[in-house]
Design a protein around this motif. Structure first.
Motif, PDB file in Angstrom:
ATOM      1  N   THR A  48       5.258  72.559  30.503  1.00 47.26           N
ATOM      2  CA  THR A  48       3.960  72.437  31.176  1.00 47.26           C
ATOM      3  C   THR A  48       3.108  73.673  30.942  1.00 47.26           C
ATOM      4  OG1 THR A  48       4.940  71.029  32.889  1.00 47.26           O
ATOM      5  CG2 THR A  48       2.827  72.069  33.394  1.00 47.26           C
ATOM      6  N   LEU A  49       3.710  74.841  31.046  1.00 45.70           N
ATOM      7  CA  LEU A  49       2.984  76.087  30.814  1.00 45.70           C
ATOM      8  C   LEU A  49       2.438  76.124  29.396  1.00 45.70           C
ATOM      9  CD1 LEU A  49       2.133  78.951  31.616  1.00 45.70           C
ATOM     10  CD2 LEU A  49       4.423  79.739  30.949  1.00 45.70           C
ATOM     11  N   TRP A  50       3.220  75.669  28.428  1.00 48.49           N
ATOM     12  CA  TRP A  50       2.766  75.667  27.028  1.00 48.49           C
ATOM     13  C   TRP A  50       1.540  74.776  26.866  1.00 48.49           C
ATOM     14  CZ3 TRP A  50       1.473  72.694  22.960  1.00 48.49           C
ATOM     15  CH2 TRP A  50       1.450  73.293  21.706  1.00 48.49           C
ATOM     16  N   THR A  51       1.606  73.562  27.427  1.00 51.10           N
ATOM     17  CA  THR A  51       0.498  72.617  27.271  1.00 51.10           C
ATOM     18  C   THR A  51      -0.767  73.139  27.939  1.00 51.10           C
ATOM     19  OG1 THR A  51       2.131  70.818  27.314  1.00 51.10           O
ATOM     20  CG2 THR A  51      -0.180  70.214  27.549  1.00 51.10           C
ATOM     21  N   ARG A  52      -0.641  73.687  29.134  1.00 55.63           N
ATOM     22  CA  ARG A  52      -1.813  74.217  29.831  1.00 55.63           C
ATOM     23  C   ARG A  52      -2.371  75.449  29.107  1.00 55.63           C
ATOM     24  NH1 ARG A  52      -0.447  76.269  34.666  1.00 55.63           N
ATOM     25  NH2 ARG A  52      -2.633  76.297  35.308  1.00 55.63           N
ATOM     26  N   SER A  53      -1.493  76.253  28.528  1.00 58.26           N
ATOM     27  CA  SER A  53      -1.952  77.423  27.760  1.00 58.26           C
ATOM     28  C   SER A  53      -2.718  76.973  26.521  1.00 58.26           C
ATOM     29  CB  SER A  53      -0.758  78.298  27.356  1.00 58.26           C
ATOM     30  OG  SER A  53      -0.067  78.775  28.489  1.00 58.26           O
ATOM     31  N   ASP A  59      -9.943  75.266  24.724  1.00 56.93           N
ATOM     32  CA  ASP A  59     -11.063  74.889  25.586  1.00 56.93           C
ATOM     33  C   ASP A  59     -11.123  73.378  25.746  1.00 56.93           C
ATOM     34  OD1 ASP A  59     -13.188  75.401  27.249  1.00 56.93           O
ATOM     35  OD2 ASP A  59     -14.684  75.415  25.639  1.00 56.93           O
ATOM     36  N   CYS A  60      -9.947  72.774  26.023  1.00 60.74           N
ATOM     37  CA  CYS A  60      -9.845  71.325  26.149  1.00 60.74           C
ATOM     38  C   CYS A  60      -9.387  70.948  27.552  1.00 60.74           C
ATOM     39  CB  CYS A  60      -8.827  70.773  25.142  1.00 60.74           C
ATOM     40  SG  CYS A  60      -9.353  70.824  23.422  1.00 60.74           S
ATOM     41  N   GLU A  61      -9.646  69.697  27.921  1.00 61.95           N
ATOM     42  CA  GLU A  61      -9.162  69.173  29.188  1.00 61.95           C
ATOM     43  C   GLU A  61      -7.681  68.865  29.072  1.00 61.95           C
ATOM     44  OE1 GLU A  61     -10.254  65.649  32.440  1.00 61.95           O
ATOM     45  OE2 GLU A  61     -10.872  65.459  30.342  1.00 61.95           O
ATOM     46  N   CYS A  62      -6.918  69.155  30.110  1.00 62.46           N
ATOM     47  CA  CYS A  62      -5.465  68.945  30.093  1.00 62.46           C
ATOM     48  C   CYS A  62      -5.030  68.268  31.376  1.00 62.46           C
ATOM     49  CB  CYS A  62      -4.748  70.293  29.921  1.00 62.46           C
ATOM     50  SG  CYS A  62      -2.950  70.180  30.006  1.00 62.46           S
ATOM     51  N   LYS A  63      -4.138  67.285  31.242  1.00 66.43           N
ATOM     52  CA  LYS A  63      -3.562  66.618  32.408  1.00 66.43           C
ATOM     53  C   LYS A  63      -2.065  66.416  32.188  1.00 66.43           C
ATOM     54  CE  LYS A  63      -7.788  64.195  33.811  1.00 66.43           C
ATOM     55  NZ  LYS A  63      -8.446  62.886  33.999  1.00 66.43           N
ATOM     56  N   ARG A  64      -1.369  66.240  33.298  1.00 64.25           N
ATOM     57  CA  ARG A  64       0.077  66.032  33.267  1.00 64.25           C
ATOM     58  C   ARG A  64       0.414  64.803  34.083  1.00 64.25           C
ATOM     59  NH1 ARG A  64       3.958  67.260  36.977  1.00 64.25           N
ATOM     60  NH2 ARG A  64       6.103  67.566  36.220  1.00 64.25           N
ATOM     61  N   LEU A 102       0.447  66.036  28.912  1.00 64.16           N
ATOM     62  CA  LEU A 102       1.889  66.235  28.994  1.00 64.16           C
ATOM     63  C   LEU A 102       2.475  65.034  29.724  1.00 64.16           C
ATOM     64  CD1 LEU A 102       4.409  67.957  28.548  1.00 64.16           C
ATOM     65  CD2 LEU A 102       3.984  69.005  30.781  1.00 64.16           C
ATOM     66  N   ALA A 103       3.192  64.196  28.990  1.00 65.17           N
ATOM     67  CA  ALA A 103       3.838  63.020  29.565  1.00 65.17           C
ATOM     68  C   ALA A 103       5.278  63.410  29.899  1.00 65.17           C
ATOM     69  CB  ALA A 103       3.804  61.857  28.583  1.00 65.17           C
ATOM     70  N   ASP A 104       5.491  63.822  31.144  1.00 65.87           N
ATOM     71  CA  ASP A 104       6.760  64.426  31.526  1.00 65.87           C
ATOM     72  C   ASP A 104       7.813  63.360  31.833  1.00 65.87           C
ATOM     73  OD1 ASP A 104       8.235  66.697  31.775  1.00 65.87           O
ATOM     74  OD2 ASP A 104       7.235  67.441  33.561  1.00 65.87           O
ATOM     75  N   GLU A 137     -11.871  63.487  21.143  1.00 68.10           N
ATOM     76  CA  GLU A 137     -10.993  64.254  20.254  1.00 68.10           C
ATOM     77  C   GLU A 137     -11.090  65.739  20.577  1.00 68.10           C
ATOM     78  OE1 GLU A 137      -8.835  63.232  18.090  1.00 68.10           O
ATOM     79  OE2 GLU A 137      -9.308  61.086  18.087  1.00 68.10           O
ATOM     80  N   PRO A 138     -10.007  66.507  20.394  1.00 67.50           N
ATOM     81  CA  PRO A 138      -8.694  66.029  19.967  1.00 67.50           C
ATOM     82  C   PRO A 138      -7.955  65.345  21.109  1.00 67.50           C
ATOM     83  CG  PRO A 138      -8.579  68.358  20.466  1.00 67.50           C
ATOM     84  CD  PRO A 138     -10.020  67.974  20.627  1.00 67.50           C
ATOM     85  N   PHE A 139      -7.151  64.340  20.774  1.00 69.10           N
ATOM     86  CA  PHE A 139      -6.288  63.691  21.749  1.00 69.10           C
ATOM     87  C   PHE A 139      -4.859  63.920  21.307  1.00 69.10           C
ATOM     88  CE2 PHE A 139      -3.937  59.862  23.240  1.00 69.10           C
ATOM     89  CZ  PHE A 139      -3.964  60.166  24.591  1.00 69.10           C
ATOM     90  N   PHE A 140      -4.111  64.661  22.104  1.00 73.04           N
ATOM     91  CA  PHE A 140      -2.778  65.110  21.713  1.00 73.04           C
ATOM     92  C   PHE A 140      -1.823  64.907  22.873  1.00 73.04           C
ATOM     93  CE2 PHE A 140       0.197  68.864  21.242  1.00 73.04           C
ATOM     94  CZ  PHE A 140       0.917  68.341  20.184  1.00 73.04           C
ATOM     95  N   VAL A 141      -0.702  64.229  22.597  1.00 74.11           N
ATOM     96  CA  VAL A 141       0.295  63.940  23.623  1.00 74.11           C
ATOM     97  C   VAL A 141       1.586  64.681  23.310  1.00 74.11           C
ATOM     98  CG1 VAL A 141       1.731  62.149  24.691  1.00 74.11           C
ATOM     99  CG2 VAL A 141      -0.661  61.668  24.135  1.00 74.11           C
ATOM    100  N   MET A 142       2.080  65.399  24.324  1.00 76.56           N
ATOM    101  CA  MET A 142       3.419  65.966  24.264  1.00 76.56           C
ATOM    102  C   MET A 142       4.247  65.249  25.331  1.00 76.56           C
ATOM    103  SD  MET A 142       2.831  70.051  23.658  1.00 76.56           S
ATOM    104  CE  MET A 142       4.585  70.346  23.477  1.00 76.56           C
ATOM    105  N   ALA A 143       5.170  64.405  24.887  1.00 77.94           N
ATOM    106  CA  ALA A 143       6.030  63.665  25.807  1.00 77.94           C
ATOM    107  C   ALA A 143       7.395  64.331  25.848  1.00 77.94           C
ATOM    108  CB  ALA A 143       6.161  62.211  25.355  1.00 77.94           C
TER     109      ALA A 143
END
Length: 314
Positions: A48-53, A59-64, A102-104, A137-143
């Protein structure tokens, strides 16, 4: 340009997320290649810390999203809600309307919700009541998947894991890095207050789009096309393998190699790019025979054997 951007990003993130440089580099390759990442590791390794960093640096929007057994597709996509004040149905957007997600613990939610996420990953659009909404864009998923607890989980089918460009295995950071982490928290570091850290925007959507044009221009010699095809095709002929990688694996390996070359400051791909990326791109696309798993054979071991067998171009 891409090398300068990614060096800046890596430098900032690696100062916050300690001793996970390999994850940072591989995830950036996937991001700039237009792919998504499946992370496997025990909880508490700073996913989670990596994705938010990364979101702050880009300078992108981030959600978990914390995936659970009762999560429904509408919970992540959104739905139309009736507004009695103006007598119309208004769209209530779900958390998938973001740029970095971040899809946890994606394996803890039912297949219907998993499929909804993976469809959005592929289409980069969300359709609700027949109306299509393009994602920014960009749309990037870390699951993420927890490899320890399987009780009450819904493992991703192989056909769905194939939609991820890479599968990255996370390990513990090591004693020295863990001590440094303790010292950071001792001196006031707070993962919940990243805006108070030194992280500064290193790129934006326009810079990422320009970087992708730079990647498109990277040269690939004919011998490297043959090399990629040979490596992937050999996964289908190994005795320990029940099902090898599909052509989607070949495409992913090519695109990632071009991105990694650009990140390294080159405008051409070399065989070492392919070798470096083969394991994270192919490990989740290879299904071993049951008897091979009993014998202790791993997909990473199979990939290493293949790389030793297939002759690289000069």
């Amino acid at each position: 340009m891409l090398k300068m951007i990614t060096d800046n990003i890596k430098g900032q993130i690696n100062a916050v997320v300690l001793n996970q440089e390999a994850m940072t580099e591989l995830a950036l390759v996937a991001l700039f290649s237009g792919g998504h990442v499946l992370l496997e590791g025990v909880p508490g390794l700073a996913k989670t810390l990596w994705t938010r960093s990364l979101a702050q640096v880009l300078d992108c929007e981030c959600k978990r999203i914390q995936f659970t057994a009762d999560l429904m597709p509408s919970d992540i996509l959104g739905t139309k809600v009736y507004n009695p004040q103006n007598s119309i149905f208004e769209l209530k957007r779900g958390p998938l309307f973001t740029q970095l997600l971040l899809a946890d613990e994606i394996n803890r939610t039912p297949p219907k919700t998993q499929s909804a996420l993976l469809e959005v990953m592929e289409e980069r659009a969300i359709t609700i009541d027949g109306e299509t909404h393009r994602l920014t864009e960009p749309f990037f998923v870390m699951a993420t998947q927890n490899p320890v607890e399987y009780e009450g989980t819904y493992p991703l089918p192989e056909a769905l894991t194939d939609r991820f460009m890479m599968k990255i295995l996370l390990t513990y950071p090591g004693v020295a890095a863990e001590k440094q982490l303790l010292q950071m928290y001792h001196h006031g570091f707070d993962a919940a207050k990243l805006t108070q850290t030194h992280l500064q925007p290193a790129a934006n959507a326009e810079a990422i789009a320009a970087a992708k044009r730079e990647i498109q221009a990277v040269t690939v010699e004919d011998g490297l096309f043959n090399y990629i095809v040979s490596v992937v095709e050999t996964t289908r002929r190994m005795g320990a393998v029940q099902y090898g990688a599909s052509p989607r694996g070949s495409v992913a390996l090519l695109l990632a190699a071009k991105t990694y070359a650009a990140m390294s400051g080159r405008d051409f791909v070399i065989p070492d790019d392919v070798r470096y990326l083969a394991a994270p791109i192919l490990r989740h696309r290879i299904i071993l025979k049951p008897e091979a798993e009993i014998d202790g054979i791993t997909t990473d071991g199979v990939i290493e054997t293949i790389l030793g067998q297939v002759k690289a171009p000069r």
